[in-house]
Design a protein around this motif. Structure first.
Motif, PDB file in Angstrom:
ATOM      1  N   GLU A   1       0.837  -1.189   0.000  1.00 49.31           N
ATOM      2  CA  GLU A   1       0.000   0.000   0.000  1.00 49.31           C
ATOM      3  C   GLU A   1       0.872   1.240   0.000  1.00 49.31           C
ATOM      4  O   GLU A   1       1.860   1.323   0.748  1.00 49.31           O
ATOM      5  CB  GLU A   1      -0.914   0.021   1.231  1.00 49.31           C
TER       6      GLU A   1
ATOM      7  N   HIS B   1       2.170  -1.342   4.285  1.00 55.23           N
ATOM      8  CA  HIS B   1       1.425  -2.573   4.534  1.00 55.23           C
ATOM      9  C   HIS B   1       1.274  -3.364   3.247  1.00 55.23           C
ATOM     10  O   HIS B   1       1.228  -2.801   2.146  1.00 55.23           O
ATOM     11  CB  HIS B   1       0.047  -2.260   5.113  1.00 55.23           C
TER      12      HIS B   1
ATOM     13  N   TYR C   1      -0.278  -5.118   0.207  1.00 53.85           N
ATOM     14  CA  TYR C   1      -1.453  -4.805  -0.604  1.00 53.85           C
ATOM     15  C   TYR C   1      -2.405  -5.996  -0.561  1.00 53.85           C
ATOM     16  O   TYR C   1      -2.002  -7.134  -0.825  1.00 53.85           O
ATOM     17  CB  TYR C   1      -0.998  -4.513  -2.025  1.00 53.85           C
ATOM     18  N   ASP C   2      -3.671  -5.746  -0.241  1.00 52.54           N
ATOM     19  CA  ASP C   2      -4.571  -6.860   0.059  1.00 52.54           C
ATOM     20  C   ASP C   2      -4.943  -7.704  -1.152  1.00 52.54           C
ATOM     21  O   ASP C   2      -5.481  -8.798  -0.998  1.00 52.54           O
ATOM     22  CB  ASP C   2      -5.836  -6.366   0.771  1.00 52.54           C
TER      23      ASP C   2
ATOM     24  N   THR D   1       0.170 -12.037   0.099  1.00 54.02           N
ATOM     25  CA  THR D   1      -0.674 -12.948   0.875  1.00 54.02           C
ATOM     26  C   THR D   1       0.125 -14.157   1.336  1.00 54.02           C
ATOM     27  O   THR D   1       0.040 -14.576   2.500  1.00 54.02           O
ATOM     28  CB  THR D   1      -1.878 -13.396   0.029  1.00 54.02           C
TER      29      THR D   1
ATOM     30  N   ARG E   1       2.705 -13.204   4.103  1.00 52.96           N
ATOM     31  CA  ARG E   1       2.030 -13.003   5.390  1.00 52.96           C
ATOM     32  C   ARG E   1       1.624 -14.348   5.995  1.00 52.96           C
ATOM     33  O   ARG E   1       1.764 -14.586   7.202  1.00 52.96           O
ATOM     34  CB  ARG E   1       0.821 -12.098   5.171  1.00 52.96           C
TER      35      ARG E   1
ATOM     36  N   THR F   1      -9.463 -16.153   6.066  1.00 47.69           N
ATOM     37  CA  THR F   1      -9.340 -14.768   6.522  1.00 47.69           C
ATOM     38  C   THR F   1      -8.967 -14.670   8.001  1.00 47.69           C
ATOM     39  O   THR F   1      -8.774 -13.563   8.504  1.00 47.69           O
ATOM     40  CB  THR F   1     -10.649 -14.000   6.279  1.00 47.69           C
TER      41      THR F   1
ATOM     42  N   GLU G   1      -6.283 -12.460   9.166  1.00 49.43           N
ATOM     43  CA  GLU G   1      -6.073 -11.702   7.933  1.00 49.43           C
ATOM     44  C   GLU G   1      -4.942 -12.273   7.088  1.00 49.43           C
ATOM     45  O   GLU G   1      -4.218 -11.540   6.410  1.00 49.43           O
ATOM     46  CB  GLU G   1      -5.811 -10.224   8.236  1.00 49.43           C
TER      47      GLU G   1
ATOM     48  N   CYS H   1      -6.931 -11.373   2.990  1.00 49.38           N
ATOM     49  CA  CYS H   1      -7.796 -10.237   3.292  1.00 49.38           C
ATOM     50  C   CYS H   1      -9.213 -10.511   2.775  1.00 49.38           C
ATOM     51  O   CYS H   1      -9.384 -11.105   1.708  1.00 49.38           O
ATOM     52  CB  CYS H   1      -7.249  -8.961   2.664  1.00 49.38           C
TER      53      CYS H   1
ATOM     54  N   ARG I   1     -11.350  -8.543   1.501  1.00 52.71           N
ATOM     55  CA  ARG I   1     -11.596  -7.912   0.205  1.00 52.71           C
ATOM     56  C   ARG I   1     -10.988  -8.738  -0.925  1.00 52.71           C
ATOM     57  O   ARG I   1     -11.572  -8.843  -2.010  1.00 52.71           O
ATOM     58  CB  ARG I   1     -11.013  -6.506   0.208  1.00 52.71           C
ATOM     59  N   MET I   2      -9.840  -9.330  -0.674  1.00 52.07           N
ATOM     60  CA  MET I   2      -9.205 -10.140  -1.707  1.00 52.07           C
ATOM     61  C   MET I   2     -10.031 -11.387  -1.999  1.00 52.07           C
ATOM     62  O   MET I   2     -10.222 -11.761  -3.157  1.00 52.07           O
ATOM     63  CB  MET I   2      -7.795 -10.539  -1.277  1.00 52.07           C
TER      64      MET I   2
END
Length: 468
Positions: free
Chosen positions: A95, A100, A102-103, A109, A112, A429, A432, A435, A437-438
């Motif tokens: 982001e 952070h 980016y979702d 992903t 993380r 999720t 997280e 995410c 939204r993803m």
């Protein structure tokens, strides 16, 4: 020496003119931005490069801040196919302004998820090995028009009609359909092509690749050695690029479609998973097949969540033409030592550090970042809930009746897999790792693909029902 210095030294040594920043979108497609190296600032590796993400399906709208590509300086290779000296480096998206992840970035992903799952398992290394299948054809033609729908594939290794001569006078030198595994020349016409792929991959930093002919007439297999999970995902994207590029140089077209031909059982992407704490293999123990309780719970989590997991490991409508009972591919959610007919196989291991789980149901269209992250999430849930797997099934599961009520199967369609993901989204999720939204964007994109395919009349439908 900083992580960036070897990359900058390679740029100078190879007189690199262009640096390609590669990243992966939500559909698993590789995209890139190119920078002329005279304008390459080492600060790029800490600050990143802002891009317009509004044109990428599933990424942010034009009214939202641009994502920033952050290159991973340990992931570079010299592009062996570029006309100018070119260096490629894999990137994660971040982001803008916050740092952070980016979702909507699959690579972020996975990074993380590796951190979260590693801490939960007490592992400092999660290792992934891959066996990548693909098909080679001389030509592929598609018709997708309102009054003309169909396709035609041609290949020198494909079975020919009775009495048809083999081009070039080599009639009879063809691999046998469904029985072509480990075929040797002259039946295997592409050993040199695969060897060239392996040699190029070694030059790009992936030594020790093994290869062979697949079971299908036009099918081939590359085995990539185990590596840390994020590195393994990068390597799969690189291997796909090399396979396609080398095939094009031979005048062929390569595809990673799981089932491009009706009468072949399809190709797969076998994933092996292992975990380590320092040099200690966490999956080795004294339980069934010399597995640890941690490994058994991890495996139980994968089997328990395999149906929603399939939305990531088998992400296309074509995936489920392969995953059909009777097709000699693993569809039964079971496990056993050495049982290649089960969804999860436990190979014999000569040493404790070779103890691993082998997932045999994924296919080569899987986005490696999302597929590996999803597998790790499922395994973590098994460990957190201390799940225990059912008894192993060491029978040939291909011979069992499809309707046997005690058996659980993978989904029969992409729509079914997406429905399972919708219901189990909390698994992915949690904390997280994925995410919300993803996951929403992924479901939207994949449902659109399924709807597009469903709207097209199938040639078999016309054959079956035209005269009814």
């Amino acid at each position: 020496m900083s992580d960036v210095e070897p990359l900058m030294q390679a740029i100078a040594e190879h007189r690199v003119r262009i640096c390609n920043l590669r990243f992966t979108d939500l559909l698993g497609h590789v995209r890139q931005v190119s920078i002329e190296t005279s304008a390459l600032d080492p600060a790029l590796f800490s600050e990143g490069l802002a891009i317009d993400g509004s044109g990428i399906p599933g990424w942010h709208a034009p009214t939202e801040p641009d994502p920033v590509l952050l290159p991973d300086p340990g992931s570079w290779f010299i592009d062996p196919f570029a006309s100018q000296p070119t260096l490629v480096v894999f990137c994660s998206a971040m982001e803008a302004g916050t740092g952070h992840a980016y979702d909507a970035c699959p690579r972020s992903t996975l990074a993380r998820t590796i951190d979260q799952v590693g801490r939960r398992l007490g592992a400092d290394r999660l290792q992934i090995g891959m066996e990548l299948g693909f098909s080679l054809f001389d030509d592929a033609q598609f018709d997708d028009e309102p009054y003309r729908v169909g396709y035609r594939l041609s290949a020198m290794e494909a079975p020919c009609a009775a009495g048809t001569a083999f081009a070039g006078g080599n009639s009879g030198h063809r691999p046998l359909p469904r029985r072509a595994a480990f075929a040797a020349p002259p039946a295997d016409h592409f050993s040199d092509l695969r060897s060239e792929v392996a040699t190029i991959l070694a030059g790009c930093g992936i030594p020790g690749v093994t290869h062979g002919h697949g079971r299908g007439a036009c099918q081939h297999v590359l085995v990539l050695p185990p590596a840390d999970a994020l590195v393994a995902a990068d390597r799969l994207q690189l291997a796909r690029y090399v396979v396609r590029s080398v095939a094009a140089g031979y005048g062929k077209t390569a595809t990673f479609l799981p089932k491009p031909a009706r009468d072949e059982h399809g190709v797969d992407l076998v994933l092996s998973v292992a975990a380590f704490s320092g040099a200690r293999p966490l999956f080795h123990g004294s339980e069934y097949a010399d597995l640890s309780p941690l490994c058994l719970s991890f495996m139980a989590g994968i089997l328990d969540h395999a149906r929603p997991l399939a939305a990531f490991t088998n992400p296309s409508t074509n995936s489920y033409r392969r995953l059909r009972p009777g097709e000699e591919v693993p569809t039964v959610l079971a496990y056993a030592v050495n049982n290649r007919t089960a969804a999860v196989r436990i190979p014999l291991a000569a040493r404790p550090d070779q103890k691993r789980l082998e997932l045999r149901f994924p296919d080569p269209l899987a986005d490696p970042y999302l597929a590996i992250a999803a597998v790790l999430c499922a395994g973590r849930d098994g460990v957190e809930r201390r799940l225990e797997p059912d008894d192993p099934l060491d029978r040939n599961l291909y011979d069992l009746p499809v309707e046997e009520p005690a058996l659980r199967h993978l989904p029969r369609s992409l729509d079914e897999a997406l429905d399972e993901l919708e219901r189990a989204r909390a698994l992915f999720t949690a904390d997280e790792a994925f995410c919300t939204r993803m996951v929403d964007s992924y479901l939207t994109l994949k449902r659109a693909q399924a709807d597009e395919v469903a709207a097209v009349p199938h040639p078999a439908e016309l054959r079956l029902y035209w005269s009814n």
